[in-house]
Motif scaffolding. Structure first.
Motif, mmCIF file in Angstrom:
data_model
loop_
_atom_site.group_PDB
_atom_site.id
_atom_site.type_symbol
_atom_site.label_atom_id
_atom_site.label_comp_id
_atom_site.label_asym_id
_atom_site.label_seq_id
_atom_site.Cartn_x
_atom_site.Cartn_y
_atom_site.Cartn_z
ATOM 1 N N ALA A 33 71.492 -53.053 -21.646
ATOM 2 C CA ALA A 33 70.073 -53.435 -21.636
ATOM 3 C C ALA A 33 69.307 -52.275 -21.028
ATOM 4 O O ALA A 33 69.682 -51.752 -19.976
ATOM 5 C CB ALA A 33 69.856 -54.698 -20.805
ATOM 6 N N MET A 34 68.229 -51.852 -21.725
ATOM 7 C CA MET A 34 67.446 -50.732 -21.198
ATOM 8 C C MET A 34 65.968 -50.978 -21.410
ATOM 9 O O MET A 34 65.558 -51.633 -22.381
ATOM 10 C CB MET A 34 67.887 -49.423 -21.841
ATOM 11 C CG MET A 34 67.709 -49.366 -23.341
ATOM 12 S SD MET A 34 68.663 -48.039 -24.046
ATOM 13 C CE MET A 34 69.877 -48.993 -24.910
ATOM 14 N N GLN A 35 65.184 -50.455 -20.500
ATOM 15 C CA GLN A 35 63.739 -50.620 -20.547
ATOM 16 C C GLN A 35 63.098 -49.571 -21.451
ATOM 17 O O GLN A 35 63.509 -48.415 -21.464
ATOM 18 C CB GLN A 35 63.151 -50.482 -19.139
ATOM 19 C CG GLN A 35 61.651 -50.533 -19.114
ATOM 20 C CD GLN A 35 61.077 -50.042 -17.800
ATOM 21 O OE1 GLN A 35 61.798 -49.660 -16.895
ATOM 22 N NE2 GLN A 35 59.761 -50.048 -17.702
ATOM 23 N N ALA A 36 62.081 -49.995 -22.208
ATOM 24 C CA ALA A 36 61.247 -49.094 -23.005
ATOM 25 C C ALA A 36 59.822 -49.621 -22.873
ATOM 26 O O ALA A 36 59.457 -50.583 -23.553
ATOM 27 C CB ALA A 36 61.699 -49.074 -24.461
ATOM 28 N N GLN A 37 59.056 -49.039 -21.976
ATOM 29 C CA GLN A 37 57.700 -49.519 -21.665
ATOM 30 C C GLN A 37 57.797 -50.957 -21.151
ATOM 31 O O GLN A 37 58.502 -51.204 -20.195
ATOM 32 C CB GLN A 37 56.772 -49.403 -22.880
ATOM 33 C CG GLN A 37 56.621 -48.008 -23.446
ATOM 34 C CD GLN A 37 55.689 -47.130 -22.613
ATOM 35 O OE1 GLN A 37 54.869 -47.605 -21.842
ATOM 36 N NE2 GLN A 37 55.835 -45.823 -22.763
ATOM 37 N N ASN A 38 57.104 -51.887 -21.822
ATOM 38 C CA ASN A 38 57.141 -53.288 -21.381
ATOM 39 C C ASN A 38 58.173 -54.112 -22.163
ATOM 40 O O ASN A 38 58.135 -55.334 -22.151
ATOM 41 C CB ASN A 38 55.756 -53.940 -21.527
ATOM 42 C CG ASN A 38 55.355 -54.116 -22.977
ATOM 43 O OD1 ASN A 38 55.512 -53.205 -23.785
ATOM 44 N ND2 ASN A 38 54.843 -55.284 -23.316
ATOM 45 N N ILE A 39 59.093 -53.435 -22.841
ATOM 46 C CA ILE A 39 60.124 -54.100 -23.644
ATOM 47 C C ILE A 39 61.503 -53.753 -23.094
ATOM 48 O O ILE A 39 61.749 -52.624 -22.680
ATOM 49 C CB ILE A 39 60.021 -53.660 -25.123
ATOM 50 C CG1 ILE A 39 58.686 -54.128 -25.697
ATOM 51 C CG2 ILE A 39 61.193 -54.192 -25.945
ATOM 52 C CD1 ILE A 39 58.398 -53.618 -27.079
#
Length: 158
Positions: A94-100
């Protein structure tokens, strides 16, 4: 092939409970076939009545396929425990990309992860969208996405 015979109602209902407890049975037709292969010939109307009398519930397995479950085995498990189990079994990262938060998983399991996340009703999750092996988890902002990504990564084991 076993001989087909009339089975008394209590025995038939015990057989139904045993079948749905041991394997995924997702329709009355599948249950009828399973009973027939055990030597118990019944009509669809009888199966429908037995399902109602036994209190069988329609649920979904971790891959989202329909199945009957006995009420005491309940589909009423804690949604957080279910999410953790699905992530531990099928989640890759699981990784963050902006607010997703992008959750990558085994092929075919992303819908089950999205469904489990939706059932948790996580305060920081606005919604989910799933493909075959990727689930997008939408949050309000980057800080919430970072927190959710950390939480999901911990459940995955990464």
């Amino acid at each position: 092939m076993q001989q087909v015979r009339q089975v008394p109602k209590p025995d038939r209902q015990r057989l139904i409970a045993s079948v749905v407890g041991r394997r995924r049975v997702g329709s009355q037709h599948e249950l009828q076939d399973a009973l027939r292969s055990a030597g118990c010939e019944v009509t669809q109307a009888t199966i429908s009545r037995d399902i109602r009398e036994l209190g069988l519930e329609k649920s979904r397995d971790v891959l989202g396929r329909p199945r009957y479950v006995l009420p005491e085995r309940g589909s009423r498990s804690d949604p957080r425990e279910l999410l953790e189990a699905v992530l531990a079994q099928f989640g890759l990262r699981a990784m963050q990309a902006q607010n997703i938060v992008v959750v990558q998983s085994e092929l075919g399991s992303a819908p089950a992860i999205a469904r489990a996340l939706d059932r948790v009703e996580h305060a920081k999750v606005v919604g989910t969208l799933a493909g075959d092996d990727t689930c997008l988890v939408i949050t309000r902002d980057g800080a919430e996405a970072k927190s959710v990504a950390a939480e999901l990564s911990a459940a995955i084991g990464g």
